[in-house]
Enzyme design. Structure first.
Site, PDB file in Angstrom:
ATOM      1  N   ASP A 296       0.870  -1.182   0.000  1.00 51.26           N
ATOM      2  CA  ASP A 296       0.000   0.000   0.000  1.00 51.26           C
ATOM      3  C   ASP A 296       0.909   1.235   0.000  1.00 51.26           C
ATOM      4  O   ASP A 296       2.136   1.119   0.150  1.00 51.26           O
ATOM      5  CB  ASP A 296      -0.851  -0.064   1.283  1.00 51.26           C
ATOM      6  CG  ASP A 296      -2.042   0.883   1.247  1.00 51.26           C
ATOM      7  OD1 ASP A 296      -2.201   1.627   0.260  1.00 51.26           O
ATOM      8  OD2 ASP A 296      -2.800   0.881   2.229  1.00 51.26           O
TER       9      ASP A 296
ATOM     10  N   ASP B 160      -8.880   3.845  -1.697  1.00 54.07           N
ATOM     11  CA  ASP B 160      -9.761   4.162  -0.578  1.00 54.07           C
ATOM     12  C   ASP B 160     -11.079   4.776  -1.039  1.00 54.07           C
ATOM     13  O   ASP B 160     -11.280   5.984  -0.990  1.00 54.07           O
ATOM     14  CB  ASP B 160      -9.031   5.092   0.397  1.00 54.07           C
ATOM     15  CG  ASP B 160      -7.792   4.415   0.980  1.00 54.07           C
ATOM     16  OD1 ASP B 160      -7.660   3.175   0.832  1.00 54.07           O
ATOM     17  OD2 ASP B 160      -6.964   5.111   1.577  1.00 54.07           O
TER      18      ASP B 160
END
Ligand SMILES: *[C@@H]1O[C@H](CO)[C@@H](O)[C@H](O)[C@H]1NC(C)=O
Length: 929
Positions: free
Chosen positions: A529, A604
């Site tokens: 990430d 996200d």
């Protein structure tokens, strides 16, 4: 939240600042517009139709493999060098660099899988206006016009693509800074410029604009030691109204014109709570655009890893400035046309023109340059359960048990950043995850797996081995003054390893060895990430552009950083198994070529209906540029979904390539059984449908690995001549044979699905009802509905005995769904291997073709030199659109003949053949009489 608060310090201030801003929209002020980006503004200000560039035909050199030619900018007399190559498979490559740059300009390494093989170019004609070269195939030609310089790619009487036809070529040559230095150029000029240039140079007249040598955005100043270095070029696409690709953006599949707003931006950024339907940059950048009309598909691959902006405008051919040579081919002025312009901050122009003519050929052309989708382990096509965070080993155990208790299959459970010892990756929290091997063994006993996060920001802490080693080896990226670059991220102060270095990547890969990564086991995989990279206190939440990777600035290769992180990580997972096991690595940041390395998700998102809807065009756009293994966080990362939204998201995600639920730390728990028995049942059913289709998914990924064709694809890829398919955002195909129109509207009572193909029939996979193409079919829906159709003419193998995980289903039998077309024929494939090793490269697999024609269904070996055995057998065959036979005879390879039992449902024309019993790897034929 208390410990979170204590730990995060300054980072929390950043985080709270954003959270407390009150709305759920992105804070746009944190990110630049084109106007706030000096190079974008400068390049976008170039006036069309006044190109200062002229081709110097007398400098032309033509060898068997390439054409070179100098271009001169008549305003400042700086010369460029154009190189033009014809590559194998209908690709033309155009490179433009300075003839004599002050210092080398960045050329993107490691993205092309090899130096692309060339084919001969030949000169067809030449005069004082230009030259015409043959591109071999189908009378394709390149016309180079001299004054102003432009390139046209022509086939027969059609112009396929024109470069610099609007005169927007821009190339900021490297120069010495004037305002602060006492004429250092005097010496330099003589040394670097060709003699003819010295006398006539007008460079001193060029004005120094704001932002050329320094630029400030919010509190960040970008020192620009190399000054202005942007490149830009326009492309005209006559006859084209639909362009696609250039992910990643939260926007429609068909790209929009950008005349009235900002261009689409490609700059890998950690955008907090991204907004939908706009051209802002997101986590990934793939500089590839596809253009499509009913006659042809083409593509443009702009190989540049610096910040890039792409303008799109729609026009008619008559309105643009076309050179005289082409007037005759242009015909009517009403031809629609799309014009695009690419602008990058540094590097060179290196562009691949992929000439199709079909969508498949463009996929294959792009794959020949950058490779195909990595073939994933079968288990990674199952369901993934993630949240930030599963708190401790007991939590993991309880969630794992919950799946068994509620009879929902899953393959991977995920751990986010809290599993580490203080955000030190490759470690475990000593209290919450005291015995990771015990936990992993518990999962392994159930044939399940785990993913743990490993991010590229490394805590600056002299008690942390990883940090100490990276620092002592000099592997960190440096700031502009040469010290190790430091920024804030999850661990607090963090360094960022220089993944552009092969020696750094090799070292990083070594950290995944079982004896290095303590607590790791073979069923532990990895998630990268924050690899844009995310720097909480950096400009636009990323790294300063003047940070240094050796002699290159971060500016030059920003969009490549995440690609290299995933590359090094995947290499580590391969090496830890001695090269035997296929890796699984999920990344957030991507670039061209990332398809070779693993999976990607759309970052996200939020628990909102529009975010569910946008997951379709976002993954379709990535698929079009080779990245098939795409998914969106099921349920939405931020906020909390209603049970209706959560169910609809499971139903949609079950039919998207990467199927993972994920949720923010601050959201209430949302494991599938927390929403009441009815919703649990609906989610169970969606996940189970996914598992029944795993054989089909696996075969599609094998195909994507071989050809570069997307697994999840827009309808126009299969129905390229049907304009009704060109802009669909709410449905998609999986391979050729499954059409999915998920329910993505709140409170929906029905959906209208477009069923394409005037000769096609489509079977509802649940009711077996048959529908004709072409039509807009209204489908009434309830909460259990997932509208999915199997194309008549296809055969899809499924496994209906769903178990705990995909590995538990390995030896299970197959059911073949044979959907007959109007000619009463069908065909399909089955691919089987061990599901997890690279042995398929040694041809250890089964690849069969099923066909149904003249009332005979047969299974033949598609790749007879491949070897593999399976215990799986065919337990059932369901023929849709069948008529009733009087008897069915099975003939096996050893010439045995058996009569088979069957049922026939006359109302639905469904024939079910029970227990035919052949091994899935065997040859057989079955005759219906
Ligand atoms: C190249 O283009 C020609 C004409 O458009 C087409 O017939 C041919 O199939 C293409 N070849 C490849 C390898 O894409």
């Amino acid at each position: 939240m208390a410990t979170f608060t204590e730990r995060m310090g300054p980072v929390l201030l950043f985080w709270l600042g954003l959270c407390l801003s009150g709305t759920w929209a992105v804070d746009k002020g944190n990110f630049k517009t084109c106007d706030q980006s000096a190079f974008c503004k400068r390049q976008r200000a170039i006036t069309p139709g006044e190109s200062p560039y002229r081709a110097l035909l007398e400098t032309m050199e033509l060898t068997n493999t390439k054409l070179t030619l100098q271009l001169i900018n008549d305003n400042n007399k700086v010369r460029l060098l154009l190189e033009l190559y014809r590559l194998q498979g209908n690709i033309t490559r155009v490179k433009i660099n300075e003839l004599k740059p002050l210092k080398p300009r960045y050329e993107v390494p490691d993205v092309l899988i090899r130096e692309p093989p060339t084919e001969p170019l030949s000169l067809l004609s030449q005069d004082e206006n230009g030259v015409v070269l043959s591109l071999g195939a189908e009378s394709q030609r390149v016309i180079v016009s001299a004054r102003p310089f432009r390139l046209d790619i022509v086939e027969g009487r059609d112009v396929l693509m024109s470069l610099n036809s609007r005169g927007l070529l821009g190339f900021e040559h490297l120069r010495m800074r004037k305002d602060t230095q006492a004429d250092p150029e005097a010496d330099n000029k003589e040394a670097t410029d060709p003699p003819s240039q010295v006398e006539t140079t007008k460079e001193e007249e060029e004005k120094v604009e704001d932002g050329m040598w320094e630029e400030t955005f919010k509190s960040h100043t970008d020192s620009k030691p190399n000054g202005p270095s942007a490149v830009s070029l326009d492309f005209s696409l006559p006859g084209v109204e639909h362009v696609y690709g250039i992910p990643e953006h939260a926007d429609t599949l068909k790209l929009k014109t950008t005349d009235s707003g900002d261009p689409y931006r490609l700059y890998n950024l950690d955008v907090f709570q991204y907004e939908l339907y706009n051209p802002m940059a997101l986590y990934g950048s793939v500089p590839v655009m596809l253009a499509h009309n009913a006659q042809r598909t083409t593509g443009i691959f702009w190989l540049n890893a610096a910040e890039t902006w792409v303008d799109i405008s729609s026009n008619t051919a008559g309105k643009t400035v076309f050179g005289k040579m082409l007037d005759y081919v242009q015909g009517s002025s009403e031809t629609p046309q799309t014009d695009v312009r690419w602008i990058s901050e540094s590097g060179i122009i290196d562009v691949f023109l992929m000439l199709g003519p079909t969508p498949r050929e463009v996929f294959s052309q792009y794959a020949s340059l950058t490779g195909t989708q990595a073939f994933p382990p079968l288990a990674s096509l199952g369901y993934h359960q993630c949240r930030w965070n599963y708190n401790d080993q007991e939590d993991v155990r309880a969630v794992d048990a919950g799946f068994d208790e509620h009879d929902i299959p899953y393959d991977f459970i995920w751990l986010d950043i809290e599993h580490t010892d203080g955000k030190r990756y490759f470690t475990w929290d000593p209290h919450k995850f005291a015995s990771p091997k015990e936990m992993l063994q518990g999962l392994m006993d159930k044939k399940r797996k785990m993913v743990a996060i490993v991010d590229p920001h490394i805590k600056v802490d002299t008690n942390y081995k990883i940090h100490n080693e990276i620092r002592s080896r000099g592997f960190y990226i440096k700031n502009k003054d040469g010290a190790d670059y430091e920024g804030w991220c999850w661990p607090g102060s963090a360094g960022y390893p220089d993944f552009t270095r092969p020696d750094m990547r090799a070292w990083w890969a070594g950290q995944f060895a079982y004896d290095q990564y303590e607590g790791s086991m073979e069923n532990l995989y990895t998630w990268n990430d924050m690899n844009e990279p995310s720097v909480f206190n950096g400009p636009e939440v990323t790294m300063h552009k003047d940070a240094l990777h050796g002699s290159w600035e971060h500016r030059d290769m920003h969009n490549l950083y995440g690609f290299y992180v995933q590359m090094a990580t995947a290499q580590g997972l391969i090496e830890r198994s001695g090269g035997v096991e296929r890796p699984f690595v999920l990344t957030r940041a991507v670039f061209a070529g990332s398809q070779r390395l693993g999976a990607v998700w759309t970052g996200d998102n939020a628990a909102e209906w529009d975010h569910l809807k946008i997951s379709i065009p976002m993954c379709l756009s990535l698929g079009l540029v080779g990245i098939s293994f795409c998914g969106a966080d099921v349920g939405g990362f931020f906020k909390s979904p209603s049970s209706e939204l959560l169910v609809r998201w499971y139903q949609t995600g079950a039919y998207q390539p990467f199927f993972r639920a994920h949720a923010h730390l601050d959201t209430p728990r949302r494991e599938p059984w927390l929403f009441g028995p009815e919703n649990t049942a609906l989610i169970r059913e969606a996940v189970r449908q996914r598992y029944t289709f795993l054989p089909y998914w696996y075969q599609l990924f094998y195909h994507a690995y071989q050809t570069g064709e997307p697994v999840m694809r827009p309808l126009w890829v299969e129905y390229p001549q049907d304009p009704a398919t060109f802009a669909l955002d709410d449905e998609f195909l999986l391979g050729r044979d499954l059409l999915v129109h998920p329910v993505t509207e709140e409170g929906a009572r029905g959906v209208t699905a477009y069923l394409p193909g005037k000769d096609e029939v489509w079977f509802d996979i649940h009711t077996f009802q048959k529908h004709n193409g072409v039509q807009n079919l209204y489908i009434p829906v309830t909460m259990s509905s997932i509208p999915v159709f199997q194309r008549g003419g296809s055969i899809i193998p499924r496994k209906l005995r769903v178990r705990r995980s995909s590995a538990c289903m390995e030896d299970d039998p197959y059911t073949l769904y044979v959907a007959l077309d109007n000619r009463r024929t069908a065909e399909g494939e089955l691919y089987i291997d061990d599901g997890h090793t690279f042995n398929f490269e040694k041809r250890e697999f089964i690849h069969r073709k099923f066909s149904f024609t003249n009332n005979v269904l047969s299974s033949v070996n598609l790749e007879p030199d491949a070897q593999f055995t399976t215990k799986s057998w065919v337990e059932r065959i369901i023929i849709l659109g069948a008529s009733k036979p009087s008897k069915i005879t099975l003939r096996t390879a050893d010439d045995q003949e058996n009569q088979l039992e069957f049922d026939f449902d006359a109302s639905m024309s469904v024939l079910t053949i029970r227990k035919p019993g052949m091994n899935a790897g065997a040859d057989w034929t079955m005759t219906l009489q």
